[in-house]
Write an enzyme that holds these catalytic residues in place. Structure first.
Site, PDB file in Angstrom:
ATOM      1  N   ASP A  86      17.634  -3.755 -22.364  1.00 24.47           N
ATOM      2  CA  ASP A  86      17.838  -4.455 -23.642  1.00 24.47           C
ATOM      3  C   ASP A  86      16.752  -4.120 -24.659  1.00 24.47           C
ATOM      4  O   ASP A  86      16.912  -4.374 -25.850  1.00 24.47           O
ATOM      5  CB  ASP A  86      17.933  -5.971 -23.432  1.00 24.47           C
ATOM      6  CG  ASP A  86      16.708  -6.536 -22.725  1.00 24.47           C
ATOM      7  OD1 ASP A  86      15.574  -6.337 -23.210  1.00 24.47           O
ATOM      8  OD2 ASP A  86      16.878  -7.175 -21.676  1.00 24.47           O
ATOM      9  N   GLY A 138      15.030   4.008 -11.559  1.00 27.46           N
ATOM     10  CA  GLY A 138      13.611   3.643 -11.605  1.00 27.46           C
ATOM     11  C   GLY A 138      12.910   3.857 -10.274  1.00 27.46           C
ATOM     12  O   GLY A 138      11.735   4.231 -10.223  1.00 27.46           O
ATOM     13  N   ASP A 155      11.331  -4.956 -15.003  1.00 32.87           N
ATOM     14  CA  ASP A 155      12.172  -5.912 -15.727  1.00 32.87           C
ATOM     15  C   ASP A 155      13.584  -5.754 -15.173  1.00 32.87           C
ATOM     16  O   ASP A 155      14.462  -5.184 -15.809  1.00 32.87           O
ATOM     17  CB  ASP A 155      12.100  -5.563 -17.218  1.00 32.87           C
ATOM     18  CG  ASP A 155      12.966  -6.483 -18.084  1.00 32.87           C
ATOM     19  OD1 ASP A 155      13.597  -7.407 -17.533  1.00 32.87           O
ATOM     20  OD2 ASP A 155      13.018  -6.241 -19.298  1.00 32.87           O
TER      21      ASP A 155
END
Lengths: 277, 277
Positions: A86, A138, A155
């Site tokens: 986001d 990731g 996150d």
């Protein structure tokens, strides 16, 4: 007709919010993505039925995941955000003048695409020249980079689905190796009311790897129980020993230098999760 | 068949919880009283559709409304709880050996009756010899007592229905007069996400009357937004200047001496509500 979105935060408890519009809805390669318009919290990003962020309360998570580690590190230049498609954490990272490069590694390109379209106040800084966006895994990224990042923030979504391996001990070891010698890492670690066992496990795993391990909390009204935790692992610098009088003023709505320290003062039943029995 | 209780915390947002049983339900003289059994939070007391307390998370509210003022006062002997018919605040008050008398003034005797029956872990100390229970109007009680209480806690429902007058400035003046010369008062003052204006008003009103006024917060998962505030007014002693190293250890699940201080460190948008513009 009234439409209400309900997230079952546990099998028998949840939140419910009236929606005025469904802006977008699709099954991506990784998860179900819904972007909805709520009366109470504005635009809301929902992944696999769980609220990820909203226009109204997003600042809490993004400020607290970012400024605590970045103001603990004396000179963060290169920062990595794993997940966080986001763009909210990146927006906050860019408020630190020392940062030369902020890398975002998000596995699901659709999260980035629709956040840019529907959450411009959150994702609006992803095109900044200091930012490098990679649509990639990731977990793999961490294992392919050694001694490179000053701060790494995880996150992620909950430990189900694509993010499950981001809660494994091997991942934290990879993060340790990807950090520079004064490196600091933060991961969201859920809430103590419904997932005390997870907090306990994450904390113990990180503590086995990092010399300094700390848990801190914040209040996010759209997240389960309203109390959220972050686990911080650091090679050298202790976040509670930062001289908070030297933290420069920043344009924030939740974080303050005083809160930098107070966020680590835990309610007794939460503190107990961080103590070896 | 599955039954779910939903509290609309605002017109367009709420929490929802699966219930296994309705233990009791009646319209009292003052309000609708429901006692229900939930899977997630155990027995839950609901007044006029709003969650008042639950077996699982009640300790947060009751410890924080009590121990903060009682450990700020150097020697609290006589304590008044206005509202709080579930008895949770009284239970915590009795943990302080200096207290000689704890008076509970609850307007609705049915709240006391059914809390004793269905919430014995919360209401179980109401029969202690140091406790005096009065089924009476707290507003009138305050105005009929002068210079009498060392600590007064207002453990009320929301400012609608029977509790509306407990949020008036005249009531705070009455409390000031009912307190002894080192007296301290605390009132629950709702949450900053949905009722920032109320916090602002209560804080300003109390500040006009008391030399020391402070706001502090805690996390209550079944309350709107998960963040709850208390407004404290004090004639002399400042809660943030208490020597927390001298606070004795107490059997608590949320409150700690360190948290006594940290609870007053407010997120920026909450702190802004306490500052005169």
């Amino acid at each position: 007709m009234e439409l209400w979105f309900t997230e079952k935060q546990t099998a028998t408890h949840g939140i419910t919010s009236k929606i005025s519009k469904t802006l977008h809805s699709e099954q991506t390669e990784f998860q179900k993505l819904d972007m909805i318009e709520t009366d109470q919290f504005g635009t809301m990003l929902v992944l696999d039925g769980m609220v990820m962020t909203t226009d109204v309360d997003e600042f809490v998570y993004h400020e607290m995941v970012t400024h605590v580690p970045l103001f603990t590190h004396p000179n963060p230049k290169k920062v990595l955000v794993v997940g966080g498609g986001d763009g909210g954490a990146i927006r906050e990272v860019l408020k630190h003048p020392s940062v030369e490069k902020a890398v975002l590694v998000e596995i699901d390109g659709k999260v980035i695409e629709y956040s840019k379209q529907y959450l411009p106040n959150i994702a609006g800084k992803l095109d900044d020249p200091r930012v490098e966006v990679q649509v990639d895994d990731g977990f793999m990224h961490i294992h392919n980079h050694k001694n490179e990042y000053d701060v790494i923030m995880v996150d992620s979504t909950e430990p189900v689905g694509p993010a499950a391996k981001l809660f494994e001990k091997g991942f934290y070891q990879g993060i340790y190796d990807a950090l520079t010698e004064e490196g600091i890492f933060v991961a969201q670690s859920d809430n103590p009311w419904f997932h005390g066992d997870l907090i306990k496990k994450v904390f113990a795993d990180v503590q086995d790897i990092f010399p300094v391990t700390r848990l801190y909390t914040c209040n996010i009204p759209t997240y389960p129980s309203g109390m959220w935790t972050f686990t911080l692992g650091s090679k050298k610098h202790d976040p509670v020993e930062v001289d908070i009088t030297k933290i420069p003023e920043l344009d924030t709505k939740y974080y303050t230098p005083e809160l930098h320290r107070a966020a680590f003062v835990l309610p007794k039943f939460v503190k107990d999760l961080t103590e070896k029995k």
